[in-house]
Write a protein that holds these residues in place. Sequence first.
Motif, PDB file in Angstrom:
ATOM      1  N   ASP A  23       7.744 -45.275 -14.168  1.00  0.00           N
ATOM      2  CA  ASP A  23       7.364 -43.897 -14.489  1.00  0.00           C
ATOM      3  C   ASP A  23       6.593 -43.240 -13.351  1.00  0.00           C
ATOM      4  O   ASP A  23       6.669 -42.015 -13.162  1.00  0.00           O
ATOM      5  CB  ASP A  23       6.522 -43.860 -15.772  1.00  0.00           C
ATOM      6  CG  ASP A  23       7.343 -44.143 -17.020  1.00  0.00           C
ATOM      7  OD1 ASP A  23       8.580 -44.020 -16.962  1.00  0.00           O
ATOM      8  OD2 ASP A  23       6.741 -44.502 -18.057  1.00  0.00           O
ATOM      9  N   ASN A  24       5.849 -44.049 -12.594  1.00  0.00           N
ATOM     10  CA  ASN A  24       5.036 -43.509 -11.505  1.00  0.00           C
ATOM     11  C   ASN A  24       5.811 -43.317 -10.202  1.00  0.00           C
ATOM     12  O   ASN A  24       5.269 -42.777  -9.235  1.00  0.00           O
ATOM     13  CB  ASN A  24       3.828 -44.424 -11.255  1.00  0.00           C
ATOM     14  CG  ASN A  24       2.801 -44.332 -12.375  1.00  0.00           C
ATOM     15  OD1 ASN A  24       2.640 -43.277 -12.999  1.00  0.00           O
ATOM     16  ND2 ASN A  24       2.121 -45.433 -12.650  1.00  0.00           N
ATOM     17  N   PRO A  26       8.648 -41.564  -7.740  1.00  0.00           N
ATOM     18  CA  PRO A  26       9.151 -40.181  -7.643  1.00  0.00           C
ATOM     19  C   PRO A  26      10.416 -39.985  -8.474  1.00  0.00           C
ATOM     20  O   PRO A  26      11.113 -40.946  -8.821  1.00  0.00           O
ATOM     21  CB  PRO A  26       9.454 -40.032  -6.138  1.00  0.00           C
ATOM     22  CG  PRO A  26       8.593 -41.042  -5.466  1.00  0.00           C
ATOM     23  CD  PRO A  26       8.499 -42.198  -6.418  1.00  0.00           C
ATOM     24  N   LYS A  27      10.725 -38.740  -8.763  1.00  0.00           N
ATOM     25  CA  LYS A  27      11.848 -38.411  -9.649  1.00  0.00           C
ATOM     26  C   LYS A  27      13.200 -38.711  -9.024  1.00  0.00           C
ATOM     27  O   LYS A  27      14.172 -39.004  -9.738  1.00  0.00           O
ATOM     28  CB  LYS A  27      11.766 -36.923 -10.018  1.00  0.00           C
ATOM     29  CG  LYS A  27      12.782 -36.474 -11.045  1.00  0.00           C
ATOM     30  CD  LYS A  27      12.585 -35.006 -11.390  1.00  0.00           C
ATOM     31  CE  LYS A  27      13.604 -34.544 -12.425  1.00  0.00           C
ATOM     32  NZ  LYS A  27      13.415 -33.102 -12.768  1.00  0.00           N
ATOM     33  N   LYS A  28      13.281 -38.665  -7.719  1.00  0.00           N
ATOM     34  CA  LYS A  28      14.557 -38.832  -7.018  1.00  0.00           C
ATOM     35  C   LYS A  28      15.226 -40.165  -7.374  1.00  0.00           C
ATOM     36  O   LYS A  28      14.615 -41.223  -7.267  1.00  0.00           O
ATOM     37  CB  LYS A  28      14.340 -38.754  -5.511  1.00  0.00           C
ATOM     38  CG  LYS A  28      15.619 -38.733  -4.682  1.00  0.00           C
ATOM     39  CD  LYS A  28      15.301 -38.598  -3.208  1.00  0.00           C
ATOM     40  CE  LYS A  28      16.571 -38.573  -2.361  1.00  0.00           C
ATOM     41  NZ  LYS A  28      16.282 -38.465  -0.908  1.00  0.00           N
ATOM     42  N   LYS A  30      16.260 -41.086 -10.355  1.00  0.00           N
ATOM     43  CA  LYS A  30      16.115 -41.465 -11.765  1.00  0.00           C
ATOM     44  C   LYS A  30      17.189 -40.800 -12.626  1.00  0.00           C
ATOM     45  O   LYS A  30      17.738 -39.751 -12.256  1.00  0.00           O
ATOM     46  CB  LYS A  30      14.724 -41.062 -12.272  1.00  0.00           C
ATOM     47  CG  LYS A  30      13.595 -41.899 -11.703  1.00  0.00           C
ATOM     48  CD  LYS A  30      12.254 -41.507 -12.302  1.00  0.00           C
ATOM     49  CE  LYS A  30      11.135 -42.403 -11.785  1.00  0.00           C
ATOM     50  NZ  LYS A  30       9.824 -42.018 -12.352  1.00  0.00           N
ATOM     51  N   LEU A  32      18.981 -38.606 -15.604  1.00  0.00           N
ATOM     52  CA  LEU A  32      18.670 -37.352 -16.281  1.00  0.00           C
ATOM     53  C   LEU A  32      18.406 -37.656 -17.747  1.00  0.00           C
ATOM     54  O   LEU A  32      19.239 -38.250 -18.430  1.00  0.00           O
ATOM     55  CB  LEU A  32      19.849 -36.382 -16.135  1.00  0.00           C
ATOM     56  CG  LEU A  32      20.230 -35.999 -14.695  1.00  0.00           C
ATOM     57  CD1 LEU A  32      21.501 -35.147 -14.686  1.00  0.00           C
ATOM     58  CD2 LEU A  32      19.076 -35.259 -14.021  1.00  0.00           C
ATOM     59  N   GLN A  33      17.237 -37.273 -18.228  1.00  0.00           N
ATOM     60  CA  GLN A  33      16.835 -37.581 -19.597  1.00  0.00           C
ATOM     61  C   GLN A  33      17.858 -37.058 -20.600  1.00  0.00           C
ATOM     62  O   GLN A  33      18.244 -35.886 -20.565  1.00  0.00           O
ATOM     63  CB  GLN A  33      15.463 -36.966 -19.900  1.00  0.00           C
ATOM     64  CG  GLN A  33      14.875 -37.392 -21.233  1.00  0.00           C
ATOM     65  CD  GLN A  33      14.364 -38.829 -21.204  1.00  0.00           C
ATOM     66  OE1 GLN A  33      13.598 -39.209 -20.340  1.00  0.00           O
ATOM     67  NE2 GLN A  33      14.792 -39.623 -22.174  1.00  0.00           N
ATOM     68  N   THR A  64      16.851 -50.366  -9.787  1.00  0.00           N
ATOM     69  CA  THR A  64      17.535 -49.789 -10.947  1.00  0.00           C
ATOM     70  C   THR A  64      19.009 -49.636 -10.609  1.00  0.00           C
ATOM     71  O   THR A  64      19.378 -49.504  -9.436  1.00  0.00           O
ATOM     72  CB  THR A  64      16.977 -48.397 -11.325  1.00  0.00           C
ATOM     73  OG1 THR A  64      17.387 -47.432 -10.340  1.00  0.00           O
ATOM     74  CG2 THR A  64      15.467 -48.404 -11.442  1.00  0.00           C
ATOM     75  N   PHE A 309      14.818 -44.902 -20.559  1.00  0.00           N
ATOM     76  CA  PHE A 309      16.106 -44.540 -19.958  1.00  0.00           C
ATOM     77  C   PHE A 309      17.174 -45.594 -20.225  1.00  0.00           C
ATOM     78  O   PHE A 309      18.222 -45.597 -19.585  1.00  0.00           O
ATOM     79  CB  PHE A 309      15.963 -44.336 -18.450  1.00  0.00           C
ATOM     80  CG  PHE A 309      15.244 -43.074 -18.077  1.00  0.00           C
ATOM     81  CD1 PHE A 309      15.829 -41.839 -18.280  1.00  0.00           C
ATOM     82  CD2 PHE A 309      13.984 -43.127 -17.506  1.00  0.00           C
ATOM     83  CE1 PHE A 309      15.176 -40.667 -17.932  1.00  0.00           C
ATOM     84  CE2 PHE A 309      13.318 -41.963 -17.137  1.00  0.00           C
ATOM     85  CZ  PHE A 309      13.916 -40.728 -17.354  1.00  0.00           C
ATOM     86  N   CYS A 323      23.739 -43.848 -14.892  1.00  0.00           N
ATOM     87  CA  CYS A 323      23.226 -43.096 -13.747  1.00  0.00           C
ATOM     88  C   CYS A 323      23.948 -43.567 -12.477  1.00  0.00           C
ATOM     89  O   CYS A 323      24.055 -44.767 -12.229  1.00  0.00           O
ATOM     90  CB  CYS A 323      21.718 -43.334 -13.610  1.00  0.00           C
ATOM     91  SG  CYS A 323      20.948 -42.439 -12.255  1.00  0.00           S
ATOM     92  N   ILE A 327      17.572 -47.008  -7.484  1.00  0.00           N
ATOM     93  CA  ILE A 327      16.272 -46.966  -6.818  1.00  0.00           C
ATOM     94  C   ILE A 327      15.916 -48.377  -6.372  1.00  0.00           C
ATOM     95  O   ILE A 327      16.103 -49.343  -7.118  1.00  0.00           O
ATOM     96  CB  ILE A 327      15.190 -46.425  -7.771  1.00  0.00           C
ATOM     97  CG1 ILE A 327      15.489 -44.966  -8.141  1.00  0.00           C
ATOM     98  CG2 ILE A 327      13.797 -46.538  -7.140  1.00  0.00           C
ATOM     99  CD1 ILE A 327      14.577 -44.428  -9.231  1.00  0.00           C
TER     100      ILE A 327
END
Length: 442
Positions: A23-24, A26-28, A30, A32-33, A64, A309, A323, A327
Amino acid sequence: MNASTGSKSLADQVARLCYSHFDNLPKKGKPLQGREWTIVAAFVQRTAKKVNSNLSLKVVSMGTGSKCVGQSKLSHDGDLLNDSHAEILARRGFLRYLYHHMEMAASGKESDIFVVDPKTRKFTQKEEISFLFFSSHTPCGDASIIVKEPMKTESGCTEEVLQPTNGSISHRDEEPPLKLPRLEIQDVHRTGAKCVEGGPQDLKHPGIDHHIVGALRTKPGRGDQTLSMSCSDKLAKWNILGIQGSLLMNFLSKPVYVSHIIIGKCHFSQSVMERALITRFESAVNQIQNTKFMQHKPEISQSQLNFRFGKQIDDENCQVQPCPSSIIWCACPVKQLEVAVEGRKQGVTKKTQNQSSCHLDICKKNLFKKFLFLLSKFQVDDLPMHLKERRTDIQTMTYNQVKRLCTDYVQMWEKVRINILPTWTTKPTALTEFTVSLAANS
């Protein structure tokens, strides 16, 4: 606290730590919810503190993803990730972490995890250090072939499921009382991994006999079939030969094993996990293991914490898509985080994919560079004997040649291939005939 309670407590503690770490980030890269799902895996370092008997846990690598490259797209230059499943990426990040600590020790700095054996000049893992492996989902392949929960019929009865017998899953073939409807057909959760050619094949019968169990499998790919073995098979191999692989084994007195394997909340069976990772090969391993390479039997447990996710475990017809990106993170001072798509760094184009700056730090080519760089950090007299004799030659060797330097590892792997994993896929030698130059190391 009994052992079972302690195991459950540790499993939830590790899962919570890994999910928080994810969760901590960065968003890149990850998902899409609500539209995409992924798998997260990690290696966690556990340090036993001698003073107060407390345990310290920290994530040292994470990956991931759920994608794989088909065999027609494999690279001859070692710059492409063949396998981007989370478990494999976490392991590759973990190799970077080991290299970092070896470089520290070789430079005379104190490492948190290694000491140098004064006789052999090889690294030994500190007694208070152990490593745990976590995955939010059961590994693909044999560990995922799990009998589904019994379903109630109109009569209120349930079907009894028996454990696998003689290498195959079976169920009790009994007729219900005449006045009751027949029980529904029992089924198993499916795995996309395919049985390796030349070995036992799935029966693909309806219900419980769709899959056979115990077989070696390859991962499905986009388009053509892959040459990458299932995560169940790779984890089983790591339990025998260690996580470190052949290159790092040159510097180690003993292989690096995991003490625990923890799975998140998903379809899970304790007995199936033990079969897939340990017992299906146990009797054969006992015939060939030695004092250095012995089948490690990690404790296996499950957390009851959900990964937000994760793939919906109660809806196999869910329209949420996997996805496409992966990552990779590791606890190294530089390039901690990378994002990959289809085996290459996200954003790389055909024009730039051959530039060294555009290669992922965990690809074969860059891990090979890390091996040569580590070699250069040693004084000649401090090198293990077999490397001291070949030090000058190694700089011009191919990746394949260097992988064969650690004869103990190579000989054990050959025994395992012949006696335990005879249908393990073999990639064309041409894929490992590349060389690297330290001058190109970024």
